[in-house]
Design a protein around this motif. Structure first.
Motif, PDB file in Angstrom:
ATOM      1  N   SER A 128       0.829  -1.206   0.000  1.00  0.00           N
ATOM      2  CA  SER A 128       0.000   0.000   0.000  1.00  0.00           C
ATOM      3  C   SER A 128       0.862   1.253   0.000  1.00  0.00           C
ATOM      4  O   SER A 128       1.864   1.328   0.712  1.00  0.00           O
ATOM      5  N   VAL A 129       0.456   2.217  -0.803  1.00  0.00           N
ATOM      6  CA  VAL A 129       1.094   3.536  -0.793  1.00  0.00           C
ATOM      7  C   VAL A 129       0.261   4.440   0.096  1.00  0.00           C
ATOM      8  O   VAL A 129      -0.902   4.739  -0.217  1.00  0.00           O
ATOM      9  N   LEU A 169      -2.217  -5.373  -4.126  1.00  0.00           N
ATOM     10  CA  LEU A 169      -2.011  -3.947  -3.905  1.00  0.00           C
ATOM     11  C   LEU A 169      -3.242  -3.383  -3.206  1.00  0.00           C
ATOM     12  O   LEU A 169      -4.375  -3.636  -3.624  1.00  0.00           O
ATOM     13  N   GLY A 170      -3.008  -2.629  -2.149  1.00  0.00           N
ATOM     14  CA  GLY A 170      -4.104  -2.133  -1.325  1.00  0.00           C
ATOM     15  C   GLY A 170      -4.718  -0.842  -1.842  1.00  0.00           C
ATOM     16  O   GLY A 170      -4.027   0.023  -2.383  1.00  0.00           O
ATOM     17  N   HIS A 171      -6.019  -0.739  -1.689  1.00  0.00           N
ATOM     18  CA  HIS A 171      -6.825   0.482  -1.916  1.00  0.00           C
ATOM     19  C   HIS A 171      -6.176   1.470  -2.899  1.00  0.00           C
ATOM     20  O   HIS A 171      -5.724   2.545  -2.511  1.00  0.00           O
ATOM     21  N   ILE A 172      -6.200   1.135  -4.194  1.00  0.00           N
ATOM     22  CA  ILE A 172      -5.393   1.890  -5.154  1.00  0.00           C
ATOM     23  C   ILE A 172      -5.946   3.269  -5.543  1.00  0.00           C
ATOM     24  O   ILE A 172      -5.329   3.947  -6.380  1.00  0.00           O
ATOM     25  N   ILE A 179      -5.269  -6.536  -7.296  1.00  0.00           N
ATOM     26  CA  ILE A 179      -5.703  -5.393  -6.502  1.00  0.00           C
ATOM     27  C   ILE A 179      -6.885  -5.848  -5.660  1.00  0.00           C
ATOM     28  O   ILE A 179      -7.538  -6.840  -5.972  1.00  0.00           O
ATOM     29  N   GLU A 180      -7.136  -5.142  -4.590  1.00  0.00           N
ATOM     30  CA  GLU A 180      -8.249  -5.499  -3.723  1.00  0.00           C
ATOM     31  C   GLU A 180      -9.424  -4.565  -3.940  1.00  0.00           C
ATOM     32  O   GLU A 180      -9.240  -3.397  -4.264  1.00  0.00           O
ATOM     33  N   TYR A 215     -12.963   1.292  -2.251  1.00  0.00           N
ATOM     34  CA  TYR A 215     -11.762   1.500  -3.073  1.00  0.00           C
ATOM     35  C   TYR A 215     -11.562   0.221  -3.904  1.00  0.00           C
ATOM     36  O   TYR A 215     -11.663  -0.868  -3.353  1.00  0.00           O
ATOM     37  N   PRO A 216     -11.245   0.307  -5.197  1.00  0.00           N
ATOM     38  CA  PRO A 216     -11.297   1.525  -5.996  1.00  0.00           C
ATOM     39  C   PRO A 216     -12.715   1.782  -6.503  1.00  0.00           C
ATOM     40  O   PRO A 216     -13.617   0.991  -6.267  1.00  0.00           O
TER      41      PRO A 216
END
Length: 268
Positions: free
Chosen positions: A112-113, A158-161, A193-194, A208-209
């Motif tokens: 996650s960013v 990849l978290g909550h992009i 992605i989630e 998200y997303p």
């Protein structure tokens, strides 16, 4: 089959309840797999716990892993408990984080960013005094970091992009092709992605997303996973069935989860 790969607990400093509370909640909700994925320590810091209200201390990592593995064994006849982690992605420290994670038997790691230009993406008002060009640069820097995380080989999910929209309600009004480019990179790298249902707890509401991004992700063949991002046990598995139905309507045929970093699918 119901799973939830994204949950937190009190060790991170801003969630409620013990790991076991989340497992019990998952059992009560008839989940088949529950992933424990608390926030990664700030490994690069000389301090043991750089931000006590955000992530666990470095010295707690072994205890965290051992606790999850112990509970995995304890509840093996009731539910599959998965050892995960939600990891911050800092490009300059990627090798350090990678070498640490290799020491542990993670089933998956969510990348996650959470920071752009050393500021939290959830910092309210961060765009208020920026020019149009500066707003565009903020958004593109965010997605370039997500692209790097996809290419890093560190993460299965990849978290909550689009989580930067949490308190920036005009996030999607800043027009750029960078999201399209990012989805292509993610698809090429074979990272999932989630769908993260915690957006409902931010000003943006929803998941998200966005549905628009999900539609483009489907177009590019991006794998889709699920995480409630629950910080209280009562949100475990939150909206899972609605997410499944929405993904099916968009055109997805399956969702993915990971055990020992091996990809498994659930048909929709």
């Amino acid at each position: 089959m119901i799973f939830d790969l994204h949950t937190h607990h009190d060790r991170c400093g801003h969630a409620e309840g013990k790991i076991e509370d989340y497992i019990k909640a998952a059992i009560d909700r008839d989940l088949h797999y529950i992933g424990i994925s608390d926030h990664s320590p700030y490994f690069y810091s000389k301090e043991d716990q750089l931000y006590p209200g955000i992530a666990m201390a470095k010295s707690e990592l072994d205890e965290y892993v051992n606790e999850v593995l112990t509970l995995k064994e304890k509840y093996k006849n009731k539910i599959h408990v998965l050892l995960g982690m939600e990891s911050d992605y800092f490009p300059e420290y990627a090798d350090m984080y990678r070498s640490i994670y290799q020491k542990y038997p993670f089933d998956y790691i969510i990348g996650s960013v959470h920071h752009v230009h050393d500021k939290s993406i959830f910092q309210k008002g961060r765009w208020d005094y920026l020019t149009e060009g500066e707003r565009l640069e903020e958004k593109e820097t965010y997605y370039h970091s997500i692209q790097q995380s996809a290419k890093s080989g560190m993460f299965q999910v990849l978290g909550h992009i689009d989580a930067m929209k949490g308190y920036l309600l005009d996030f999607h009004d800043v027009k750029t092709s960078v999201i399209e480019e990012t989805l292509k990179v993610i698809a090429d790298e074979g990272v999932a992605i989630e769908v993260n249902t915690s957006g409902k707890n931010k000003d943006c509401g929803g998941w998200y997303p966005s549905h628009e991004i999900l539609e483009r992700a489907c177009h590019y063949g991006v794998d889709i996973s699920f995480g409630s991002d629950s910080h209280v046990p009562s949100r475990v598995g939150d909206d899972y069935l609605e997410v499944q139905e929405t993904l099916k309507q968009i055109g997805f045929q399956e969702m993915v989860y990971f055990v020992n970093k091996k990809r498994y699918t659930v048909s929709l």
